[in-house]
Design an enzyme around this catalytic site. Sequence first.
Site, PDB file in Angstrom:
ATOM      1  N   ARG A  58       7.634  10.293  11.800  1.00 29.83           N
ATOM      2  CA  ARG A  58       7.054  11.634  11.910  1.00 29.83           C
ATOM      3  C   ARG A  58       5.779  11.644  12.737  1.00 29.83           C
ATOM      4  O   ARG A  58       5.637  12.423  13.676  1.00 29.83           O
ATOM      5  CB  ARG A  58       6.794  12.187  10.514  1.00 29.83           C
ATOM      6  CG  ARG A  58       8.038  12.201   9.665  1.00 29.83           C
ATOM      7  CD  ARG A  58       7.677  12.307   8.205  1.00 29.83           C
ATOM      8  NE  ARG A  58       7.144  13.622   7.897  1.00 29.83           N
ATOM      9  CZ  ARG A  58       7.864  14.603   7.384  1.00 29.83           C
ATOM     10  NH1 ARG A  58       9.150  14.426   7.153  1.00 29.83           N
ATOM     11  NH2 ARG A  58       7.320  15.760   7.116  1.00 29.83           N
ATOM     12  N   THR A  59       4.852  10.786  12.379  1.00 26.17           N
ATOM     13  CA  THR A  59       3.582  10.782  13.108  1.00 26.17           C
ATOM     14  C   THR A  59       3.808  10.378  14.562  1.00 26.17           C
ATOM     15  O   THR A  59       3.214  10.947  15.479  1.00 26.17           O
ATOM     16  CB  THR A  59       2.573   9.837  12.421  1.00 26.17           C
ATOM     17  OG1 THR A  59       2.456  10.227  11.059  1.00 26.17           O
ATOM     18  CG2 THR A  59       1.210   9.903  13.073  1.00 26.17           C
ATOM     19  N   LYS A  86       6.965 -12.108  16.711  1.00 26.96           N
ATOM     20  CA  LYS A  86       7.186 -13.486  17.150  1.00 26.96           C
ATOM     21  C   LYS A  86       5.882 -14.271  17.156  1.00 26.96           C
ATOM     22  O   LYS A  86       5.800 -15.341  17.728  1.00 26.96           O
ATOM     23  CB  LYS A  86       7.818 -13.487  18.548  1.00 26.96           C
ATOM     24  CG  LYS A  86       9.240 -12.952  18.561  1.00 26.96           C
ATOM     25  CD  LYS A  86       9.764 -12.799  19.987  1.00 26.96           C
ATOM     26  CE  LYS A  86      10.474 -11.469  20.202  1.00 26.96           C
ATOM     27  NZ  LYS A  86      10.108 -10.840  21.474  1.00 26.96           N
ATOM     28  N   ARG A 108      -1.218   2.921  14.767  1.00 29.23           N
ATOM     29  CA  ARG A 108      -0.861   2.929  13.341  1.00 29.23           C
ATOM     30  C   ARG A 108      -0.706   1.472  12.936  1.00 29.23           C
ATOM     31  O   ARG A 108       0.000   0.717  13.595  1.00 29.23           O
ATOM     32  CB  ARG A 108       0.462   3.685  13.168  1.00 29.23           C
ATOM     33  CG  ARG A 108       1.238   3.377  11.883  1.00 29.23           C
ATOM     34  CD  ARG A 108       0.605   3.899  10.622  1.00 29.23           C
ATOM     35  NE  ARG A 108       0.428   5.325  10.597  1.00 29.23           N
ATOM     36  CZ  ARG A 108       1.286   6.188  10.037  1.00 29.23           C
ATOM     37  NH1 ARG A 108       2.403   5.759   9.494  1.00 29.23           N
ATOM     38  NH2 ARG A 108       1.028   7.476  10.036  1.00 29.23           N
ATOM     39  N   HIS A 136      -6.638   8.516   8.049  1.00 24.47           N
ATOM     40  CA  HIS A 136      -5.582   9.105   8.863  1.00 24.47           C
ATOM     41  C   HIS A 136      -6.119  10.458   9.337  1.00 24.47           C
ATOM     42  O   HIS A 136      -5.716  11.509   8.859  1.00 24.47           O
ATOM     43  CB  HIS A 136      -4.320   9.279   8.008  1.00 24.47           C
ATOM     44  CG  HIS A 136      -3.087   9.627   8.781  1.00 24.47           C
ATOM     45  ND1 HIS A 136      -3.080   9.845  10.147  1.00 24.47           N
ATOM     46  CD2 HIS A 136      -1.812   9.803   8.376  1.00 24.47           C
ATOM     47  CE1 HIS A 136      -1.848  10.143  10.536  1.00 24.47           C
ATOM     48  NE2 HIS A 136      -1.056  10.119   9.480  1.00 24.47           N
TER      49      HIS A 136
END
Lengths: 315, 437
Positions: A58-59, A86, A108, A136
């Site tokens: 969504r974000t 990795k 994020r 946020h």
Amino acid sequence: MQLQSRHLLGLENVTRDDITLILDTAVSFKRVLERPIPKVPTLRGKTVVNLFFEPSTRTRISFELAEKRLSADSVNFSASSSSLKKGETFKDTARNIESMMIDFVVIRHSSPGAAHYLANNVKASIINAGDGAHEHPTQALLDLMTLRENRESLKGLKVVIVGDIEHSRVARSNIYGLLTMGAEVGVCGPSTLLPREVERLGATIYPHIEDAIAEADVLNILRIQLERQGKGLFPSIREYRNLFGVTRERVERAHKPLTIMHPGPMNRGVEIDSDVADSDASVILQQVTNGVAVRMAILYLLAGGKAMAEGEEHA
Amino acid sequence: MPKLNSDQTVHIEKLLLKGARILDSAHKLDETADILIQKDTIQEISSIPSDTFKGTVLDCAGLVVAPGFCDMHVHLREPGREDKETIETGCAAAAAGGFTAVACMPNTKPPLDNRSLIEFVQERAEYLLTDVHPVAAITKGLKGEELTEMGELAEAGAVAFSDDGRPVFDSDQFRRALEYAGMFNRPIIEHSEELSLAEGGHMNEGFVSTQLGLKGIPPISEDIAVARNVLIAEYVGKPVHIAHVSTAGSVRIIREAKSRGVPVTAETCPHYLIFTDEMVKTFDPNKYKMNPPLRTEADRLALLDGLKDGTIDAIATDHAPHTIDDKDCEFDVAAFGIIGLETSIGSVLSHLVQNGKFKLPKIIELMSVNPRKILGLDPIEIKAGARANLTVFDPKAEWTVDPTQFKSKGRNTPFDGETFTGKAVAVLNKGMVYLGR
Ligand SMILES: [Zn+2]
């Protein structure tokens, strides 16, 4: 007027003037979104990297849309496809970004402070799209914008945030933003999910959802992470719903008109019932629309954009 | 004897410390005099004219000469993590920081849990100026399961036992460790942490962790462990030394235990006396992530009170070097620990003495006399005929911390760029002298 910072890392230290500037600018961009061709050339030639180390459809989509509507070039880097798994370190990722001459990084990450780390290590403007349980800010700003649209004033408005406050970046950014804008903030949830000394943030604790509903103008209901149950923080989803679920019966006992918000994705039938989520009191879909407008405003302002005059729109 | 150059260790032939203020709190000594040292021994303390003196003269006007400082809690990383530190670089850091002795913790790879490893550490340090006193593991492999062969380890030179980095979680095991180590007059140094409360945390739990959304380590995780440890020490009547005390609760519990005669001693570190969890707001793990974590202002003040009234016996650094890769990353991914050997004296003199809170004799007690006493090391005397084991420092010199100049391989210090008042000048031990920069 311009923003005071070139990054948006959190709302803790963002002034009332800057929040107002962002929200006012977002209103102009929302008008752009309502046009037949919802696109402006504002950020043509600018490059944005969406760095998502945690899954968030969504974000990420909201940011991507905002970037496209502003004509920016954007690239996505998400954990599933990233080299980070990795063994590439976060530091190397930052260095790579630095050598790619990126203008904006939307990040994020599961670690609190990850956005700060980038801001200290790369030249690009950093937008925090959620760092662990820390902040946020764009979510809180879109919540503020939605409240401004639905309520006369933020000042004196009583907003109660319901759910897992301890692990919620949405809660923290909302508390900071709301208090800066003159609202009153309450938190309601199991004691095991309230962080230590949360009152010192300026929030009132409501141990019972009934009391919260009786006094609140707004309920901002957080998603309950089902895996917290396994960690012994509450005994069962059933009991969570019994004690804190926002049900129709409970909402009907509100003394005042209530606005219902949720940052999504919802666990329908757990923290919120469908007939509440889909009721007239709910502004949940409006939050989603405003998310794009707010993110456009932030990108525009961080690029050095100035406040737009009343009624002014982008060409 | 070669000329005394800065940043060099030389063997002493004949050395005159001219016009030094000799401070020895254990022997209530505070006088200004000249000290004549020949090889490893103090020959004479009196007034010795330097113009007729045949030998090397170190002008000590304005400097303090004290019994050699001892950092009783350091991690030298060798064997196993020589990329972080070696016994040689750690000892060089100790000398540069004004220490003539260190006690090194056994959480190396492999851990110091058998005779050959204790001997290895001592051999590595044999020709260095710094005395390295190994602390051996309490349990084999630091696993918390079986006791090490403490008798043999003590005989080989282990000065104490500890599973530092982790507590001895099982209370019965801890009781047995105290009883058993007590047979050899060796203390148990306990990293006091109730893991079920602390596990997964990255900073102090409190208002700041709430602000930052970082998982906290509650102060009670230390308090509970300290309470258990002093209760067991009292029950079996054997000495326990509490490592790196960081909370007001621990201070209260230790104070109460001492008042009843429980054989408990304790140390704290400069960083707990200077910083609080507010610093974590920088999200800089290279400077501010360690275990136990930086606590609140109330804890900091309680620690200072504890030092003052003797509840806390010693200042140690918990010198914990790490590579840059272990520290230049996300806060919750970064390793715990900061280095301290080269900033200890500077930070203590600047933050505890400059403001008049503590007097120099007390500092000498905390950083030399008491740590040696706790570890059962020979007391140092500054008198004719005694071995020259000395720390020379300048309580007034100003200098700025530059980690790139450190002898330690570690760069993880919260004092980077800070200007201190007070500096280690030289150390003398084992017939050698190191003159700092
Ligand atoms: Zn420890």
